[in-house]
Scaffold this motif. Structure first.
Motif, short mmCIF file in Angstrom:
data_model
loop_
_atom_site.label_atom_id
_atom_site.label_comp_id
_atom_site.label_asym_id
_atom_site.label_seq_id
_atom_site.Cartn_x
_atom_site.Cartn_y
_atom_site.Cartn_z
N ALA A 108 0.82 -1.21 0.00
CA ALA A 108 0.00 0.00 0.00
C ALA A 108 0.85 1.27 0.00
O ALA A 108 0.35 2.35 -0.32
N LEU A 109 2.13 1.14 0.34
CA LEU A 109 3.01 2.31 0.39
C LEU A 109 3.88 2.46 -0.87
O LEU A 109 4.62 3.43 -0.99
N VAL A 110 3.77 1.52 -1.80
CA VAL A 110 4.62 1.59 -2.99
C VAL A 110 4.31 2.83 -3.82
O VAL A 110 5.22 3.51 -4.30
N GLU A 111 3.03 3.16 -3.99
CA GLU A 111 2.68 4.34 -4.80
C GLU A 111 3.26 5.60 -4.19
O GLU A 111 3.81 6.45 -4.90
N MET A 112 3.14 5.75 -2.88
CA MET A 112 3.70 6.92 -2.20
C MET A 112 5.20 7.00 -2.44
O MET A 112 5.74 8.06 -2.78
N LEU A 113 5.89 5.87 -2.29
CA LEU A 113 7.33 5.85 -2.50
C LEU A 113 7.68 6.17 -3.95
O LEU A 113 8.70 6.81 -4.23
N SER A 114 6.82 5.76 -4.88
CA SER A 114 7.11 6.00 -6.29
C SER A 114 7.12 7.49 -6.63
O SER A 114 7.83 7.91 -7.54
N LEU A 117 24.28 18.36 -2.69
CA LEU A 117 23.80 18.87 -1.41
C LEU A 117 22.31 19.11 -1.57
O LEU A 117 21.90 19.99 -2.33
N VAL A 118 21.49 18.32 -0.87
CA VAL A 118 20.05 18.31 -1.09
C VAL A 118 19.33 18.88 0.12
O VAL A 118 19.58 18.48 1.26
N LEU A 119 18.41 19.79 -0.17
CA LEU A 119 17.47 20.27 0.85
C LEU A 119 16.09 19.77 0.48
O LEU A 119 15.59 20.01 -0.62
N VAL A 120 15.46 19.03 1.39
CA VAL A 120 14.08 18.58 1.22
C VAL A 120 13.22 19.39 2.18
O VAL A 120 13.41 19.33 3.40
N VAL A 121 12.29 20.15 1.63
CA VAL A 121 11.40 20.98 2.45
C VAL A 121 10.06 20.26 2.54
O VAL A 121 9.39 20.04 1.54
N GLY A 122 9.70 19.91 3.76
CA GLY A 122 8.48 19.15 3.99
C GLY A 122 8.80 17.72 4.39
O GLY A 122 9.28 16.94 3.57
N ALA A 123 8.56 17.39 5.66
CA ALA A 123 8.95 16.09 6.19
C ALA A 123 7.77 15.14 6.33
O ALA A 123 7.72 14.32 7.25
N GLY A 124 6.80 15.28 5.43
CA GLY A 124 5.73 14.30 5.36
C GLY A 124 6.22 13.05 4.64
O GLY A 124 7.40 12.94 4.28
N PRO A 125 5.33 12.11 4.38
CA PRO A 125 5.74 10.85 3.73
C PRO A 125 6.44 11.05 2.38
O PRO A 125 7.39 10.34 2.07
N ILE A 126 5.97 12.00 1.57
CA ILE A 126 6.61 12.23 0.27
C ILE A 126 8.02 12.78 0.47
O ILE A 126 8.98 12.34 -0.18
N GLY A 127 8.16 13.76 1.36
CA GLY A 127 9.48 14.30 1.63
C GLY A 127 10.43 13.25 2.19
O GLY A 127 11.62 13.21 1.83
N ILE A 128 9.91 12.38 3.04
CA ILE A 128 10.74 11.31 3.59
C ILE A 128 11.17 10.35 2.49
O ILE A 128 12.32 9.90 2.45
N SER A 129 10.25 10.04 1.57
CA SER A 129 10.62 9.11 0.49
C SER A 129 11.67 9.73 -0.43
O SER A 129 12.61 9.05 -0.85
N VAL A 130 11.53 11.03 -0.75
CA VAL A 130 12.56 11.71 -1.54
C VAL A 130 13.91 11.62 -0.82
O VAL A 130 14.94 11.32 -1.44
N THR A 131 13.88 11.86 0.48
CA THR A 131 15.11 11.81 1.27
C THR A 131 15.79 10.45 1.16
O THR A 131 17.01 10.35 0.95
N GLN A 132 15.02 9.39 1.29
CA GLN A 132 15.60 8.05 1.26
C GLN A 132 16.25 7.75 -0.09
O GLN A 132 17.34 7.20 -0.14
N PHE A 133 15.58 8.13 -1.17
CA PHE A 133 16.13 7.83 -2.49
C PHE A 133 17.36 8.69 -2.79
O PHE A 133 18.30 8.23 -3.46
#
Length: 341
Positions: free
Chosen positions: A143-149, A165-181
């Motif tokens: 169920a989380l694959v789409e969000m991660l995609s 050097l990456v800045l991710v603004v917004g620490a919701g699920p989408i921001g967290i997924s961007v961070t991980q990748f």
């Protein structure tokens, strides 16, 4: 079958609908097992989601079980009982974007739960090529694959490299997924958010290299302190907040890239001389591609992406209507809510 409809902003209704029937050889019926609730659903509930009309059955982050297949599935490896993630982007396959491989921004795109009824129901008929199976992952994970995609596609759009050097603004699920990748690709990642609870979650689980609590607005001076005198070469804004998104033009390094993952209803404005002086690249990122789903399933099966700690809230069909509004309260410290069907 039981179905939950968002009749209008702020109002759910539970109804009974007839179960779908398999019509063609390119279709399948899935039993919905888990539904992820995302920002799109909350925006729709509040009445400020673009590309949306009411009434609508929400739900596009789906972990499901295959229960029926059309005849003559010669090109499919699916079987009854397979666990699948549903790719909710119903593209036309014939427009210019689709012909060029950009099915994520098809000119006639219908997204389940947004433009057409989605997965807050017991059974759903979908094109078979929109199902991504796994014999390893749980329904929660699927169920989380789409969000991660969404995060993976944004990362691919930006061509993130080691040394960025990456800045991710917004620490919701989408921001967290961007961070991980981004971190999987060797980049240094700093996450900024105004909610202390989200930053605590990120720090507790070692998701980013550093985090920043945003009090009023981010400044170049503050970022130079965090990035050892430099500015970020990449900024991903996953807030959907106009002020936050427009502020990125003053925070990016010369020659850097800005990626708008979130969106707001309004116009994007910036000072053109400053934009040109920095030779900034501005990108939007919408949805994701089939290959993103396949890659994420593989990464999750290999244990390189672990979402176990992300699920902070749960509900079910019987309690969704009353509990859904509470998830949006700041005191809930929400990361990700899952609906058990």
């Amino acid at each position: 079958m039981k179905t939950i409809i968002l009749k209008e902003p702020g109002k759910f209704q539970t109804i009974e609908r007839a179960e779908p029937e398999v019509v063609g050889s390119g279709e399948a019926i899935v039993k919905i097992r888990k539904i992820g609730i995302c920002g799109t659903d909350y925006h729709a509930f509040r009445g400020n989601q673009p590309f949306f009309s009411y009434p609508r059955v929400l739900g596009h982050e789906l972990g499901a079980e295959v229960v029926a297949l059309g005849e003559k599935q010669t090109e499919s490896t699916l079987m009854i009982g397979d666990r699948v993630s549903v790719e909710p982007y119903l593209n036309c396959n014939t427009c210019q974007a689709c012909r060029r491989g950009y099915s994520n921004c098809c000119e006639r795109l219908n997204v389940l739960g947004v433009h057409t009824d989605g997965g807050m129901t017991e059974y759903l008929k979908v094109p078979i090529h929109k199902l991504h199976k796994s014999g390893v992952l749980s329904y929660d994970q699927l169920a989380l694959v789409e969000m991660l995609s969404i995060g993976l596609h944004a990362t691919n759009r930006a061509t993130v490299n080691a040394g960025d050097l990456v800045l991710v603004v917004g620490a919701g699920p989408i921001g967290i997924s961007v961070t991980q990748f981004c971190r999987l690709r060797g980049a240094t990642v700093v996450v900024a958010d105004r909610f202390e609870s989200r930053l605590n979650f990120i720090n507790r689980h070692g998701i980013a290299d550093q985090s920043i609590k945003v009090e009023k607005t981010l400044t170049p001076e503050h970022l130079r302190e965090v990035f050892d005198g430099d500015l970020p070469t990449l900024i991903f804004d996953a807030t959907g907040n106009r002020n936050s998104m427009l502020s990125t033009f003053n925070l990016i390094a010369h020659g850097g890239k800005i990626v708008f993952v979130g969106l707001f209803q309004g116009e994007v404005e910036f000072q053109d001389p400053e934009f040109h002086k920095r030779e900034v690249t501005l990108l939007s990122s919408r949805n994701s591609l089939p290959e993103d789903f396949s890659e994420i399933v593989s990464l999750m099966e290999a244990g390189r992406i672990d979402t176990t700690s992300w699920i902070s809230h749960r509900t079910d069909f019987d309690h969704l209507s009353e509990e859904f509004p509470t998830f949006m309260r700041p005191d809930q410290e929400l990361i990700k809510a899952i609906v058990d069907v």
